[in-house]
Design a protein around this motif. Structure first.
Motif, PDB file in Angstrom:
ATOM      1  N   ALA A 163     -14.995  10.890 -10.175  1.00 25.54           N
ATOM      2  CA  ALA A 163     -15.801  11.027  -8.963  1.00 25.54           C
ATOM      3  C   ALA A 163     -15.556   9.900  -7.968  1.00 25.54           C
ATOM      4  N   ARG A 164     -14.851   8.869  -8.395  1.00 25.18           N
ATOM      5  CA  ARG A 164     -14.595   7.743  -7.496  1.00 25.18           C
ATOM      6  C   ARG A 164     -13.415   8.062  -6.586  1.00 25.18           C
ATOM      7  N   PRO A 165     -13.419   7.524  -5.371  1.00 25.22           N
ATOM      8  CA  PRO A 165     -12.345   7.854  -4.421  1.00 25.22           C
ATOM      9  C   PRO A 165     -11.034   7.160  -4.783  1.00 25.22           C
ATOM     10  N   SER A 166      -9.949   7.884  -4.593  1.00 25.59           N
ATOM     11  CA  SER A 166      -8.616   7.306  -4.749  1.00 25.59           C
ATOM     12  C   SER A 166      -7.924   7.165  -3.401  1.00 25.59           C
ATOM     13  N   GLY A 167      -8.453   7.835  -2.383  1.00 27.83           N
ATOM     14  CA  GLY A 167      -7.814   7.811  -1.076  1.00 27.83           C
ATOM     15  C   GLY A 167      -6.490   8.520  -1.054  1.00 27.83           C
ATOM     16  N   ASN A 168      -6.217   9.357  -2.100  1.00 28.01           N
ATOM     17  CA  ASN A 168      -4.972  10.141  -2.226  1.00 28.01           C
ATOM     18  C   ASN A 168      -3.743   9.268  -2.532  1.00 28.01           C
ATOM     19  N   TRP A 169      -3.985   8.069  -3.115  1.00 36.34           N
ATOM     20  CA  TRP A 169      -2.872   7.179  -3.444  1.00 36.34           C
ATOM     21  C   TRP A 169      -2.425   7.388  -4.884  1.00 36.34           C
ATOM     22  N   TYR A 170      -1.114   7.348  -5.077  1.00 36.92           N
ATOM     23  CA  TYR A 170      -0.511   7.535  -6.402  1.00 36.92           C
ATOM     24  C   TYR A 170       0.509   6.418  -6.652  1.00 36.92           C
ATOM     25  N   VAL A 171       0.541   5.917  -7.883  1.00 33.71           N
ATOM     26  CA  VAL A 171       1.523   4.889  -8.235  1.00 33.71           C
ATOM     27  C   VAL A 171       2.878   5.548  -8.453  1.00 33.71           C
ATOM     28  N   VAL A 172       3.909   4.950  -7.854  1.00 39.45           N
ATOM     29  CA  VAL A 172       5.277   5.462  -7.998  1.00 39.45           C
ATOM     30  C   VAL A 172       6.064   4.667  -9.034  1.00 39.45           C
ATOM     31  N   GLY A 173       5.914   3.349  -9.008  1.00 40.15           N
ATOM     32  CA  GLY A 173       6.666   2.535  -9.958  1.00 40.15           C
ATOM     33  C   GLY A 173       6.484   1.060  -9.682  1.00 40.15           C
ATOM     34  N   ALA A 174       7.363   0.233 -10.271  1.00 38.09           N
ATOM     35  CA  ALA A 174       7.254  -1.216 -10.180  1.00 38.09           C
ATOM     36  C   ALA A 174       7.872  -1.745  -8.897  1.00 38.09           C
TER      37      ALA A 174
END
Length: 677
Positions: free
Chosen positions: A383-394
């Motif tokens: 339920a917490r916002p992610s802001g549509n961000w996703y981790v791609v890598g290092a």
């Protein structure tokens, strides 16, 4: 008393040195547990502890062991003479009696309140006339003078990292806990002297009186009523320990191993009583030598590394008083003495694991790992916002002409650094004829399609539009608004972590057939650690967990607090306290809050990749380890980071081999309607 201890303490007067040696001999002969623990103190503080113990022992011997057949009047006169010697010695800072001479010197050096000694003498005199205590309140009033003041006397010698008045209640409680342990062990011996320290109302609650105790003592026959009363007294004593032990963390770090060892050994008396079936009227319960040796070895490890948390930790630096203000004996000119003429800088981040048990005999955790609790924490994370961000890598993958390419939620994404070093990213499909840009090289900040040579520098071109990207110094993120469907945020929710330039960082990536929620659920179940990963974890206990029901979705940042030991080799472990939290739907963070590496972070990010040809979802586990340490040698570790990172990733890979099996199993059951939660 060794010359080294006296030299370190700044004791030069021959008569005073002889007085301290006399006190040390009393401690070594009569206080085996106390003496063993004292040896874990810095050498310059040991003489003071021997003096305090020697005085207490002398007074106690007058009460109990003056001479066979000595009457109360003889003991009263002996205590009165001791009281006079005490008052004179404290007033003149010396005495002809060796024990009082050493005590007076210790009281002066550490500014110990003289009222504590007078309260102690009052309690000793009461032992000559009081033979029973109607209630526990009455017993506690007696122990204020006989035991609590011992803890208060010790406090200036041990030193604290908070104002002494804040640590005083814990110190007093620990003194009481020690004496309660002795009372339980010595029920038979005290009864022979005509005294019963167990409260009369506690005994009466189990239909026990002095006559029944005397019968059991005389006949050697146990009685279940007595056993029940002793069991209740044992439980009462353990409750006092629980109130007292947190105060150990308020002490100067170099003093904690001593007091922690004493607490374990005195607490071991209770374990010995239980092991002997509460037969304290028939025999004296003792802590086995092997157990004492193990505890002492553990204490020695703690002495080598007082700042690592082996069941405890260093309080925040902001609470530390200036070093000169901590408890250290003073030389003649009032300056703090150095330990043995130099500062002992030896530190080891290890502890010797106590009471190791086979895997199958460890405490089951399935009752605590409640499905509803885990599900509730998972729902709150989602339920917490992610802001549509996703981790791609290092982030390190983008050094030079490096790039990151990944399919995120079915969309191909590529990220690199443009000609000006700025982070750029966009779709991983060439706008010309659809070539996979993941296979295309970066040349001087320009991504060059390997099919026809179309060059992309990060600016929009022929329908190819850049995506929002973010580099937090450890990980690279991209924002996919069409996929996430949430209100966009300008930047991702990055957990609090050590400054990357002062930390050792490593990033592990693995892929499993599951969805992000299965990965998050795995990390929100720390109870499985000791069972599922016995090669890495031991003595895992969840000490705090959110108690919200599964359908209670709110904005609170709930967390799970875990005490765990990381295995090193054999019985050597590194104990820490860690807090797990989920700041956004696809992230779980483990902060090490106490122990070796306090402040270090392990971030687990679950990035959805998309479905395979069979329609099964794949998720990338991208785990960032950001390690920090106060140790001087950590700078060398950071310089050796290129050699250490593969080892860190290998260790993470071993854990995720099992944890991905957990997550994949969870998805398999969920997707077929068979998950038991």
């Amino acid at each position: 008393m060794t010359d080294r201890e006296l030299d370190a303490a700044g004791v030069s007067d021959p008569a005073l040195r002889a007085a301290y040696r006399h006190c040390r001999a009393l401690n070594a002969r009569h206080g085996r547990t106390y003496f063993l623990a004292t040896r874990l103190l810095p050498v310059e503080r040991r003489p003071a502890v021997h003096a305090l113990y020697g005085f207490a022992r002398w007074a106690d011997d007058i009460v109990d062991s003056l001479c066979p057949g000595a009457g109360a009047d003889v003991r009263v006169r002996a205590l009165s003479r001791l009281q006079e010697e005490l008052e004179e010695g404290l007033r003149r800072d010396g005495s002809g009696e060796p024990v009082v001479r050493a005590l007076a010197d210790t009281a002066r050096r550490y500014a110990i309140d003289h009222a504590h000694f007078r309260d102690f003498m009052t309690a000793m005199r009461s032992d000559l006339v009081v033979t029973a205590y109607p209630t526990y309140a009455d017993l506690r009033a007696y122990m204020q003078g006989s035991a609590a003041v011992i803890g208060l006397e010790m406090l200036p010698v041990l030193g604290t990292v908070v104002p002494q008045e804040e640590a005083a209640p814990h110190a007093a409680a620990l003194g009481v806990a020690f004496q309660l342990s002795n009372f339980l062990r010595d029920v038979g011996e005290d009864l022979d002297r005509g005294r019963v320290y167990l409260p009369a109302d506690l005994l009466a609650g189990h239909c026990v009186d002095r006559e029944l105790l005397a019968w059991s003592r005389a006949t050697g026959c146990p009685d279940r009523r007595i056993t029940a009363a002793l069991r209740e007294f044992e439980a009462l004593t353990r409750s006092v320990y629980r109130a007292a032990v947190p105060g150990i963390e308020l002490l100067d770090p170099v003093a904690r191993p001593c007091i922690r060892t004493a607490a374990v050994l005195y607490g071991g008396i209770l374990d010995a009583v239980v092991r002997d079936g509460y037969a304290v009227l028939q025999r004296r319960s003792v802590v086995p030598r092997r157990r004492r040796a193990v505890v002492a070895a553990d204490g020695l490890v703690r002495v080598a590394a007082p700042d690592c948390v082996c069941g405890g930790s260093r309080p925040p630096a902001a609470r530390l008083r200036p070093r000169a203000a901590r408890s250290r004996p003073l030389a003649g000119d009032g300056r703090p003495l150095r330990r043995g003429g130099r500062v002992n800088r030896r530190r080891l981040p290890l502890s010797l694991r106590r009471n190791a048990v086979p895997w199958e005999r460890q405490r089951p955790t399935w009752r605590e790992a409640q499905p509803g609790l885990i599900t509730g924490a998972l729902k709150r994370a989602q339920a917490r916002p992610s802001g549509n961000w996703y981790v791609v890598g290092a982030s390190r993958a983008l050094c030079g002409d490096g790039k990151l390419a990944r399919t995120v939620a079915g969309q191909e994404v590529v990220v690199w650094r443009g000609p000006d070093g700025r982070l750029v990213g966009g779709p991983g499909i060439c706008p010309h004829l659809g070539a996979p840009l993941r296979d295309s090289p970066v040349r001087r900040g320009t991504l060059v399609c390997h099919w026809h040579g179309l060059a992309l520098d990060g600016r929009p071109y022929a329908g190819w539009s850049p995506l929002p990207v973010h580099d937090d110094g450890v990980l690279v993120w991209t924002r996919l608004d069409a996929v996430g469907g949430e209100e966009p945020l300008d930047a991702p929710v990055v957990p609090r972590r050590p400054e990357p330039t002062r930390a050792l960082t490593a990033v592990y990536t693995g892929v499993g057939v599951c969805e992000p929620e299965d990965v998050v659920a795995n990390r929100l179940d720390p109870w499985h650690g000791g069972w599922f990963h016995p090669y890495s974890f031991a003595d895992l206990t969840v000490v705090d967990a959110p108690g919200c029901p599964a359908d209670a979705v709110h904005d609170g940042a709930d967390a799970l607090t875990v005490d765990v030991s990381f295995k090193v080799a054999g019985r050597l472990v590194v104990p820490v306290r860690a807090v797990f939290s989920a700041p956004e739907p696809r992230t779980v963070v483990m902060h090490i809050t106490e122990g070796e590496g306090a402040g270090s972070v392990v971030e687990t990010h679950a990035t959805p990749l998309g479905d395979d040809e069979a329609g099964r979802p794949h998720t990338a586990v991208i785990e960032a380890m950001v390690a920090a340490s106060h140790r001087p040698g950590f700078a060398a570790a950071r310089r050796a980071a290129p050699l250490l990172r593969p080892l860190v990733r290998a260790a993470a890979g071993r854990l995720w081999r099992d944890d991905l099996a957990y997550a994949q199993r969870r998805w398999q059951l969920r997707s077929t309607g068979r998950f038991p939660a």
